[in-house]
Design a protein around this motif. Structure first.
Motif, PDB file in Angstrom:
ATOM      1  N   UNK A  45     -37.234  44.131  -6.316  1.00  0.00           N
ATOM      2  CA  UNK A  45     -36.583  44.267  -7.621  1.00  0.00           C
ATOM      3  C   UNK A  45     -36.747  45.668  -8.213  1.00  0.00           C
ATOM      4  N   UNK A  48     -33.564  48.145  -7.240  1.00  0.00           N
ATOM      5  CA  UNK A  48     -32.397  48.306  -8.119  1.00  0.00           C
ATOM      6  C   UNK A  48     -32.811  48.299  -9.599  1.00  0.00           C
ATOM      7  N   UNK A  76     -26.344  50.798  -9.428  1.00  0.00           N
ATOM      8  CA  UNK A  76     -26.427  49.397  -9.000  1.00  0.00           C
ATOM      9  C   UNK A  76     -25.148  48.907  -8.329  1.00  0.00           C
ATOM     10  N   UNK A  77     -24.022  49.574  -8.630  1.00  0.00           N
ATOM     11  CA  UNK A  77     -22.773  49.173  -7.985  1.00  0.00           C
ATOM     12  C   UNK A  77     -22.884  49.247  -6.469  1.00  0.00           C
ATOM     13  N   UNK A  81     -27.243  42.517  -4.525  1.00  0.00           N
ATOM     14  CA  UNK A  81     -28.464  41.728  -4.535  1.00  0.00           C
ATOM     15  C   UNK A  81     -28.154  40.239  -4.476  1.00  0.00           C
ATOM     16  N   UNK A  83     -30.045  36.475  -4.872  1.00  0.00           N
ATOM     17  CA  UNK A  83     -31.255  35.905  -5.472  1.00  0.00           C
ATOM     18  C   UNK A  83     -31.622  34.559  -4.837  1.00  0.00           C
ATOM     19  N   UNK A 149     -20.043  37.602  -3.277  1.00  0.00           N
ATOM     20  CA  UNK A 149     -19.922  38.283  -4.570  1.00  0.00           C
ATOM     21  C   UNK A 149     -20.543  39.676  -4.513  1.00  0.00           C
ATOM     22  N   UNK A 150     -21.715  39.749  -3.886  1.00  0.00           N
ATOM     23  CA  UNK A 150     -22.377  41.052  -3.772  1.00  0.00           C
ATOM     24  C   UNK A 150     -21.581  41.985  -2.867  1.00  0.00           C
TER      25      UNK A 150
ATOM     26  N   UNK B 125     -27.273  43.484 -11.596  1.00  0.00           N
ATOM     27  CA  UNK B 125     -27.291  43.901 -10.194  1.00  0.00           C
ATOM     28  C   UNK B 125     -25.893  44.270  -9.703  1.00  0.00           C
ATOM     29  N   UNK B 126     -24.852  43.728 -10.349  1.00  0.00           N
ATOM     30  CA  UNK B 126     -23.481  44.063  -9.950  1.00  0.00           C
ATOM     31  C   UNK B 126     -22.976  45.325 -10.654  1.00  0.00           C
ATOM     32  N   UNK B 127     -23.822  45.923 -11.498  1.00  0.00           N
ATOM     33  CA  UNK B 127     -23.418  47.138 -12.191  1.00  0.00           C
ATOM     34  C   UNK B 127     -22.586  46.884 -13.430  1.00  0.00           C
TER      35      UNK B 127
END
Lengths: 240, 219
Positions: A45, A48, A76-77, A81, A83, A149-150, B125-127
């Motif tokens: 963690x 990011x 972060x783009x 990540x 979870x 999604x990530x 986390x996706x910005x």
């Protein structure tokens, strides 16, 4: 690709991570293992900046994330990540979950994002679920959507925080298969896991943490067959 | 029994007109309260300490004193200070809107805090930026959970709006008083506007139920 220097993290007086140094190359798959409470998730963690390190520096592609002026949201783009508990957006459909960030963050058109989203759903084997809400999915399906999604943000690096720990045993494989696929496609991956099988089979390198310290690192074969440190031997004896 | 509803018939249009008068400032007050309440809720959960203090002090003061007192201060007190002759409508909107914001901010704060922290982390986390995260991810989920509490607040505000009759604003309540005084018959007029208030609240209740059902489609 990722460089971690002298990383330390404390919560109040509790030192969770101490003096972590790590270098991860592009395309490398690294498994972080260790007993619970060893700081594995915290380390992940920090990468990011969901946790702000107390000391030390983190570089991604040469840019220092921990610099005071670093644009963390932007950084972060590029870092996906996944979870333990999925954290899908419950008020969005499966496809909306995947297209939300590409549309809102990367400013992709809706058509483009949806086309890309459907492609990703195909890839994780859930093409028929695009209009379902997350609560209709099984744990394994949720996690695969979370991976899609990530990936929709086209990250250069993927972080996995115990992605199979909350799953029923029969659903672990479907998620691991997607992750293996991803590893083979050349994605740089940092995986906190209790799945020693995955670490052995897929990881290029294993990192063993205990009590917030990096105890041992090496290729999986050597680590699992001939661990050097007593603590790693002890840990492996308990779980294998 | 001395009861004659035929007496109030000529006054019915006059009283029904009061619905619109009441609704006008109730709707504006609800909007003011909701927007201001959301802002204060964000202050309360935010990291900026002074804003948090402001929001906490605000809630404490507006929740800690009677609404009718706040209305009196705004309508009768402010002109003395600023020499500005404030209209009953503006006074009502200010008093009810500001008062409601104190309650709404607490409801929304609780709602936001009840949303799983994982939702925040996943969007970070996706910005996703703070603004978009709040508007698209956190607030919609918070609103779904707090809708019953919010509807309660709106219903209370609708009923308590009758207090504006004390500053001579010709709302539903005031109209009943006027009719009662005109006819020397109070029971019929009050009963009639009581029915109108009840119908307004029922309408709100039905709207709330519908909204709840729509938000629940992802369950």
């Amino acid at each position: 690709m990722i460089k971690i220097e002298y990383l330390a993290k404390s919560f109040d007086k509790n030192e969770v991570l101490q003096n972590i140094n790590l270098d991860i190359k592009k395309g490398e798959v690294v498994s972080i293992i260790g007993p619970s409470g060893s700081g594995k998730s915290t380390l992940l963690r920090c990468v990011n900046l969901l946790e702000q390190p107390t000391e030390g520096k983190i570089f991604v592609n040469g840019d220092e994330l921990t610099a005071p002026k670093a644009n963390i949201t932007k950084a972060r783009e590029k870092i996906g990540m996944v979870f333990q508990h999925f954290h899908l957006f419950p008020h969005f459909t499966v496809l909306e979950n995947i297209t939300y960030a590409p549309i809102k963050v990367k400013q992709l058109s809706k058509q483009e994002a949806q086309a890309k989203g459907r492609e990703l759903l195909e890839r994780v084997g859930l093409a028929d679920k695009e209009n379902d809400y997350p609560n209709r999915l099984s744990g394994g399906q949720k996690q695969r959507v979370a991976i899609a999604r990530a990936l929709a943000m086209e990250p250069e690096l993927m972080l996995f925080d115990e992605p199979t720990s909350a799953l029923d045993p029969e659903m672990v494989k479907e998620v691991l298969d997607v992750m293996k696929d991803l590893a083979h496609s050349g994605m740089t991956m940092l995986v906190v896991t209790h799945e020693m099988g995955f670490a052995k089979e897929v990881a290029d390198r294993v990192i063993f943490l205990d009590e917030g310290k990096l105890i041992e690192t090496g290729d999986p074969k050597t680590f699992f067959e001939r661990p050097e440190t007593a603590r790693a031997q002890d840990f492996l004896a308990k779980i294998l | 029994m001395n009861l004659d509803f035929s007496q109030i018939v000529p006054y019915i249009p006059f009283m029904i007109e009061g619905i619109w008068v009441t609704l006008q400032f109730v709707i504006v007050s609800i909007l003011v309260g909701f927007i201001l309440g959301t802002v204060f809720a964000l202050f309360k959960i935010g990291k900026i300490k002074p804003l948090k203090w402001v929001a906490d002090a605000y809630t404490s003061i507006f929740r800690g004193t009677p609404l009718i007192l706040q209305l009196m201060i705004i309508y009768f007190g402010l002109p003395q200070l600023f020499g500005y002759d404030i209209s009953p409508f503006l006074s009502a909107v200010l008093a009810f809107g500001l008062n409601s914001a104190a309650y709404v901010s607490e409801i929304i704060r609780a709602g936001i805090e009840a949303v799983d922290i994982g939702q925040t982390e996943a969007s970070m986390a996706l910005g996703v930026s703070y603004r978009k995260r709040m508007i698209d991810i956190i607030l919609p989920q918070a609103l779904k959970n707090i809708l019953p509490a919010l509807m309660n607040e709106f219903i209370t505000l609708t009923k308590e709006s009758a207090i504006v009759s004390t500053i001579g604003y010709l709302d539903l309540m005031r109209r009943a008083q006027v009719v009662g005084a005109d006819l020397f018959r109070n029971f019929e007029a009050y009963l009639f506007v009581g029915l109108l208030y009840y119908l307004m609240v029922m309408t709100l209740t039905i709207i709330g139920k519908r909204l709840e059902r729509r938000l629940k489609r992802s369950d």
